[in-house]
Design an enzyme around this catalytic site. Structure first.
Site, PDB file in Angstrom:
ATOM      1  N   ASP A  14     -98.621  22.805 -29.268  1.00 32.65           N
ATOM      2  CA  ASP A  14     -99.330  23.438 -29.078  1.00 32.65           C
ATOM      3  C   ASP A  14     -99.841  23.411 -30.359  1.00 32.65           C
ATOM      4  O   ASP A  14    -100.284  24.368 -30.986  1.00 32.65           O
ATOM      5  CB  ASP A  14     -98.444  24.938 -28.870  1.00 32.65           C
ATOM      6  CG  ASP A  14     -97.594  24.647 -27.483  1.00 32.65           C
ATOM      7  OD1 ASP A  14     -98.053  23.845 -27.047  1.00 32.65           O
ATOM      8  OD2 ASP A  14     -97.177  25.573 -27.589  1.00 32.65           O
ATOM      9  N   GLU A 221    -102.756  26.887 -17.780  1.00 29.89           N
ATOM     10  CA  GLU A 221    -102.281  27.371 -19.922  1.00 29.89           C
ATOM     11  C   GLU A 221    -103.161  26.758 -20.578  1.00 29.89           C
ATOM     12  O   GLU A 221    -104.038  25.822 -20.093  1.00 29.89           O
ATOM     13  CB  GLU A 221    -101.007  27.548 -19.454  1.00 29.89           C
ATOM     14  CG  GLU A 221    -100.526  25.258 -20.103  1.00 29.89           C
ATOM     15  CD  GLU A 221     -99.106  25.785 -20.044  1.00 29.89           C
ATOM     16  OE1 GLU A 221     -98.279  27.054 -19.556  1.00 29.89           O
ATOM     17  OE2 GLU A 221     -98.648  24.877 -20.096  1.00 29.89           O
TER      18      GLU A 221
HETATM   19  O1  FUB Z   1     -94.621  25.422 -25.970  1.00 30.58           O
HETATM   20  C1  FUB Z   1     -94.399  26.810 -25.309  1.00 30.58           C
HETATM   21  C2  FUB Z   1     -95.253  25.977 -23.503  1.00 30.58           C
HETATM   22  O2  FUB Z   1     -95.293  25.197 -23.263  1.00 30.58           O
HETATM   23  C3  FUB Z   1     -96.946  26.748 -24.270  1.00 30.58           C
HETATM   24  O3  FUB Z   1     -96.685  27.851 -24.211  1.00 30.58           O
HETATM   25  C4  FUB Z   1     -97.645  25.812 -22.867  1.00 30.58           C
HETATM   26  O4  FUB Z   1     -99.765  25.876 -23.501  1.00 30.58           O
HETATM   27  C5  FUB Z   1     -97.212  24.925 -23.182  1.00 30.58           C
HETATM   28  O5  FUB Z   1     -97.470  23.841 -23.835  1.00 30.58           O
END
Ligand code: FUB
Length: 324
Positions: A14, A221
């Protein structure tokens, strides 16, 4: 195309990346081995702290680990799971925004402050009032306003809210219903709260119709915002269809017109990114799970250059590398 694993000595994911004081700072989440089984609630992402990395040569230079800059044990309202964070600079202070579950297992956004981009970051005692869900990306516009994009569905809990109010019986839109949108909020002048009610971020097709829930290119997301030639580029992960896509708008709030795929699926379930200009070149920072042998919760930071054509379209990059 040349690609680089940025930090082979540890699992990180991320990446939120910014240029501060002429240097590239990488704010990743820090993956840990996990004994739980994988599930749609994201219980396998057990991150407990943040490190800051930096470099002055993205493709070839040394990547410095500035060490642990914030941990769960430092945060008074901590439950678990420090997921994707981001950092913004204002008037010489650095503000880290992080999502974390409280002791009721509900995600909120915390703020932690540092005097230097490499931290350490000191957390505020309470989360941002009215905050929810995950994956914040903070964008400073040319007029000095700061906007936060956020939201993630499934384990990121965005489906639990409509019009910023928690639902008793959350459901996700289906079929030809408009997809669940990410959110944008302008930050308060002191950078410590939302400066307004969060608004929905609309991604529309070329006819101006919102992308629908069954469209594989709709938002899931991991939002990011960058500006290129005066246009606002919203990019995001499509989650369960595993792509990074982008849409273009005329202002930070949108609507944004869908354009295409930036990165095709990588090895590993999640895909997440940031896009940054440094020394005249544009870079895509992201992660995949190749070095861990495909464990979706043990991800590694990766970077490559991106290219725009004359119309401002981003050339699609293959997520799986061909052996050369
Ligand atoms: O790293 C945890 C979660 O997985 C993140 O918040 C999302 O974007 C995905 O990468």
């Amino acid at each position: 195309m040349k690609k680089r694993y940025l930090f082979p000595s540890d699992y990180m994911a991320d990446p939120s990346v910014h240029v501060f004081n002429g240097r590239v700072y990488i704010y990743p989440s820090h993956d840990w081995e996990c004994e739980n089984v994988e599930n749609d609630n994201g219980d396998q992402y057990v991150m407990k702290d943040y490190h800051v990395l930096s470099t002055d040569d993205v493709m070839n230079g040394e990547v410095v680990d500035h060490g642990k800059v914030l941990g769960l044990e430092d945060i008074p309202w901590a439950g678990r799971q420090l997921w994707d964070c981001d950092v913004a600079e204002k008037d010489g202070k650095y503000y880290m925004y992080f999502p974390m579950k409280d002791r009721n297992d509900v995600f909120h956004h915390g703020v932690a402050i540092a005097d230097r981009p490499e931290g350490p970051f000191i957390p505020q005692p309470d989360p941002i009032r009215g905050s929810y869900s995950i994956d914040m990306a903070v964008f400073k516009d040319d007029d000095g306003s700061y906007y936060m994009y956020f939201g993630g569905i499934w384990g990121g809990q965005l489906q639990r809210y409509r019009d910023n109010i928690a639902l008793e019986n959350p459901t996700l839109p289906e079929g030809k219903e408009p997809a669940l949108p990410s959110r944008i909020v302008k930050l308060s002048d002191d950078m410590l709260q939302y400066g307004e009610e969060p608004k929905a971020v609309l991604v529309v097709d070329e006819e101006g119709k919102p992308l629908t829930a069954d469209n594989p290119y709709r938002f899931f997301e991991a939002s990011w915002m960058h500006k290129y030639n005066g246009k606002y580029y919203l990019s995001y992960s499509t989650g369960d269809t595993h792509m990074l896509c982008y849409a273009i708008g005329d202002n930070p709030y949108g609507p944004f017109t869908y354009q295409g795929v930036i990165l095709t699926p990588v090895v590993g379930w999640t895909t997440h990114h940031s896009i940054v200009e440094y020394k005249g070149k544009w870079y895509l920072f992201h992660h995949d799970s190749v070095p861990s042998g495909g464990k979706s919760w043990l991800r590694s930071l990766k970077v490559c250059e991106i290219e725009y054509d004359e119309q401002g379209h981003i050339k699609t990059i293959e997520g799986i590398d061909n052996p050369e």
